[in-house]
Design a protein around this motif. Structure first.
Motif, PDB file in Angstrom:
ATOM      1  N   LEU A  14    -112.694  45.592 -67.624  1.00 58.76           N
ATOM      2  CA  LEU A  14    -112.725  45.465 -66.166  1.00 58.76           C
ATOM      3  C   LEU A  14    -113.472  44.195 -65.769  1.00 58.76           C
ATOM      4  O   LEU A  14    -113.097  43.495 -64.822  1.00 58.76           O
ATOM      5  N   VAL A  15    -114.550  43.897 -66.499  1.00 57.09           N
ATOM      6  CA  VAL A  15    -115.328  42.687 -66.211  1.00 57.09           C
ATOM      7  C   VAL A  15    -114.903  41.525 -67.110  1.00 57.09           C
ATOM      8  O   VAL A  15    -114.769  40.387 -66.660  1.00 57.09           O
ATOM      9  N   GLY A  16    -114.650  41.823 -68.384  1.00 56.39           N
ATOM     10  CA  GLY A  16    -114.376  40.773 -69.367  1.00 56.39           C
ATOM     11  C   GLY A  16    -113.040  40.079 -69.160  1.00 56.39           C
ATOM     12  O   GLY A  16    -112.928  38.872 -69.391  1.00 56.39           O
ATOM     13  N   LEU A  17    -112.029  40.818 -68.714  1.00 58.73           N
ATOM     14  CA  LEU A  17    -110.708  40.219 -68.526  1.00 58.73           C
ATOM     15  C   LEU A  17    -110.739  39.126 -67.454  1.00 58.73           C
ATOM     16  O   LEU A  17    -110.338  37.988 -67.719  1.00 58.73           O
ATOM     17  N   PRO A  18    -111.232  39.447 -66.243  1.00 55.94           N
ATOM     18  CA  PRO A  18    -111.331  38.377 -65.244  1.00 55.94           C
ATOM     19  C   PRO A  18    -112.226  37.221 -65.705  1.00 55.94           C
ATOM     20  O   PRO A  18    -111.907  36.056 -65.475  1.00 55.94           O
ATOM     21  N   LEU A  19    -113.297  37.560 -66.397  1.00 59.71           N
ATOM     22  CA  LEU A  19    -114.211  36.529 -66.886  1.00 59.71           C
ATOM     23  C   LEU A  19    -113.502  35.608 -67.884  1.00 59.71           C
ATOM     24  O   LEU A  19    -113.644  34.371 -67.826  1.00 59.71           O
ATOM     25  N   GLY A  20    -112.724  36.202 -68.771  1.00 53.99           N
ATOM     26  CA  GLY A  20    -111.958  35.421 -69.749  1.00 53.99           C
ATOM     27  C   GLY A  20    -110.930  34.539 -69.064  1.00 53.99           C
ATOM     28  O   GLY A  20    -110.716  33.388 -69.449  1.00 53.99           O
ATOM     29  N   VAL A  21    -110.285  35.095 -68.033  1.00 54.47           N
ATOM     30  CA  VAL A  21    -109.291  34.324 -67.277  1.00 54.47           C
ATOM     31  C   VAL A  21    -109.972  33.123 -66.615  1.00 54.47           C
ATOM     32  O   VAL A  21    -109.460  31.997 -66.662  1.00 54.47           O
ATOM     33  N   ILE A  22    -111.164  33.354 -66.044  1.00 57.77           N
ATOM     34  CA  ILE A  22    -111.885  32.257 -65.385  1.00 57.77           C
ATOM     35  C   ILE A  22    -112.313  31.205 -66.414  1.00 57.77           C
ATOM     36  O   ILE A  22    -112.173  30.009 -66.187  1.00 57.77           O
ATOM     37  N   LEU A  23    -112.797  31.673 -67.563  1.00 58.31           N
ATOM     38  CA  LEU A  23    -113.194  30.737 -68.628  1.00 58.31           C
ATOM     39  C   LEU A  23    -112.011  29.864 -69.028  1.00 58.31           C
ATOM     40  O   LEU A  23    -112.128  28.648 -69.184  1.00 58.31           O
TER      41      LEU A  23
END
Lengths: 323, 224
Positions: B27-36
């Motif tokens: 839930l948190v890591g997916l958007p974070l990975g996309v932003i990275l």
């Protein structure tokens, strides 16, 4: 009409990608941009649709400024100036139909499916709608890419080495398709290639880029007949005279659309000189012969003078080839 | 003697801890990975400074030992569940905190496998950055994202061993407990081996299912 005015771009490492390039492409043109690898032709074309930015100069589209160092190409303009690529760049996880539809998805077109099917029919792939790109040949993939590029009814199609990954036969069929689209839709086409053969079979105008600059531009027939720049000569006559000949004379006969007789046979018959053909490269453009034939004859001044006189009477342009 | 009740209860706890933690981590890591990925030099919206800062934060989070996070998370668990130890669900917050930065890296890696030419092609059709992310980056890397998910889940399963430290249960924690109580003869007890087999089974199922689904949805020609 696309007007490129004094466009210059430097890469971050300081190397000059394109230098002070100016070029005008009229509606309905099939404009070839020719150059050796790394000459900057790809960068130039990518500036037109905003895939690259540049440092100075400006690009106008139908009189409106669309790109400069300050103006970025808008998404609406991008839809009017479409592009196809060397490696097709289809989405692997989508079917052929979905790959074409995506262009309509971006703008929420309601009739995108019907339109995509129509376009796939136009490029001859109506039986592949449900196939995935990895099951298609290179030529078929490029046809899908062309259909995708046409979804937004563009005025201009940029082709970045679009046939370089294809074999000769497939290249020809793709070029035929582009020619047809140019005629039927009035599509303006800009073609980048490093092979003269691609340009000469389809373009009406050509620019030659060397070391980031335009060294020659104009109508295909003019540039093709009589290339002025050394890179132009290299590209146009590339690899056509392979052997070095001693004690023989080489003469290039130039066909500029006026001469249309079986010239070599006539030389043998009328002058009684035994000539042989070293290389020949002629093309028929609009029903006229263009190109050149290089003939070899024994080095006798008498024969050479006779031949020169004959060619002058027949009004054939020629030049001696110095190896 | 095999305590099947304990084995099944522990299996249930392990599965619950692993799945819920993985879900929250994505839930948190997916958007974070996309932003990275999006802000990296080859992303759809490069931003070197933002990317470096975020990257450092992610690295720092990944460097904190799991056991430390288990301790640091106790006040949070207490605030949410009214307790910080002794129940399987007290393991969820620490595992979520340990994993989401890892997930961000796994996701970033999968997204970076998408050929930049595909982005250029769709961008040349007038796509916005978010359209590039949702119509190109994520769907095109879906097979790789699924493999990443199963690898992450196995790794989180491994971290459930720290549940022993707060008495939060689960199979691995029970195996350790069993070992400490039977140090002399644990290897000759069926109970010990049964629990190990159950862990191996869960790992196998998660890993193979991930690979299977990934292959199933991948429309590229299979090279085999």
């Amino acid at each position: 009409m696309i007007e490129i005015k004094n466009v210059t771009k430097q890469f971050e490492d300081g190397t000059v990608a394109i230098k002070d390039i100016s070029l005008t492409i009229n509606d309905g043109d099939i404009y070839g941009i020719l150059g050796l690898s790394g000459a900057g032709k790809s960068t130039l074309v990518r500036c037109i649709n905003g895939l690259e930015t540049f440092d100075s100069g400006s690009i106008y589209y139908n009189g409106t400024l669309i790109a400069s160092d300050k103006v970025k190409v808008s998404r609406d303009v991008k839809r009017k100036i479409s592009m196809i690529f060397q490696h097709f760049n289809l989405l692997d996880q989508r079917t052929v139909l979905q790959n074409v539809e995506i262009a309509g998805e971006l703008t929420h077109q309601k009739d995108r499916k019907e339109k995509a099917i129509d376009l796939l029919k136009k490029v001859g792939l109506e039986d592949k709608l449900k196939s995935y790109p990895s099951t298609l040949s290179g030529g078929q993939q490029q046809r899908v890419a062309i259909a995708r590029a046409l979804m937004n009814n563009p005025d201009v199609l940029l082709c970045d080495e679009a046939t370089s990954a294809l074999d000769a036969e497939t290249t020809e069929s793709i070029l035929d398709l582009l020619k047809r689209l140019n005629k039927e839709l009035g599509l303006t086409i800009i073609i980048i290639a490093h092979q003269m053969s691609v340009i000469e079979s389809i373009c009406n105008k050509v620019a030659i880029i060397d070391h980031s600059q335009i060294v020659e531009q104009g109508y295909l027939a003019d540039v093709f007949l009589n290339p002025q720049s050394s890179v132009g000569q290299k590209l146009i006559h590339a690899g056509k005279v392979a052997t070095k000949l001693d004690d023989k004379k080489l003469i290039r006969l130039i066909f500029d659309g006026e001469t249309d007789i079986p010239l070599v046979a006539n030389i043998v018959q009328d002058c009684n000189i035994l000539v042989s053909i070293v290389s020949a490269d002629t093309k028929t453009i609009d029903g006229k012969s263009y190109g050149h034939i290089i003939i070899k004859l024994p080095y006798y001044d008498e024969d050479i003078n006779k031949l020169k006189k004959y060619l002058e009477i027949k009004k054939v342009k020629y030049e001696e080839v110095v190896l | 003697m095999i305590d099947w009740g304990l084995v099944l209860e522990s299996t249930k706890e392990t599965i619950l801890i692993t799945f819920i933690s993985t879900f929250l981590a994505y839930l948190v890591g997916l958007p974070l990975g996309v932003i990275l990925n999006a802000t990296s030099s080859k992303g759809v919206h490069p931003n070197r400074i933002f990317n470096s800062v975020l990257s450092i934060i992610v690295n720092v989070l990944r460097s904190i030992p799991c056991l430390i996070i288990v301790v640091l998370a106790m006040p949070i668990s207490r605030a949410i569940f009214d307790r910080a130890t002794g129940k399987w669900y007290t393991m969820i917050i620490p595992l979520f905190l340990t994993s989401f930065a890892y997930v961000a890296r796994v996701v970033e890696q999968s997204l970076s496998e998408v050929d930049s030419g595909k982005f250029e092609a769709i961008r040349s059709l007038g796509a916005s950055n978010s359209q590039l992310i949702f119509k190109v980056a994520i769907p095109e890397s879906a097979p790789s994202l699924i493999v990443g998910l199963s690898v992450t889940m196995v790794s989180i399963l491994g971290y459930t061993s720290f549940a022993y430290n707060i008495g939060a249960g689960g199979l691995i924690s029970q195996i350790w407990t069993f070992y400490t109580r039977n140090t002399g003869n644990y290897a000759s007890e069926w109970m010990f081996w049964i629990m190990i087999i159950f862990v191996v089974l869960i790992v196998q199922i998660v890993q193979e299912l991930g690979l299977f689904i990934s292959r199933k949805i991948d429309k590229r020609r299979k090279l085999r």
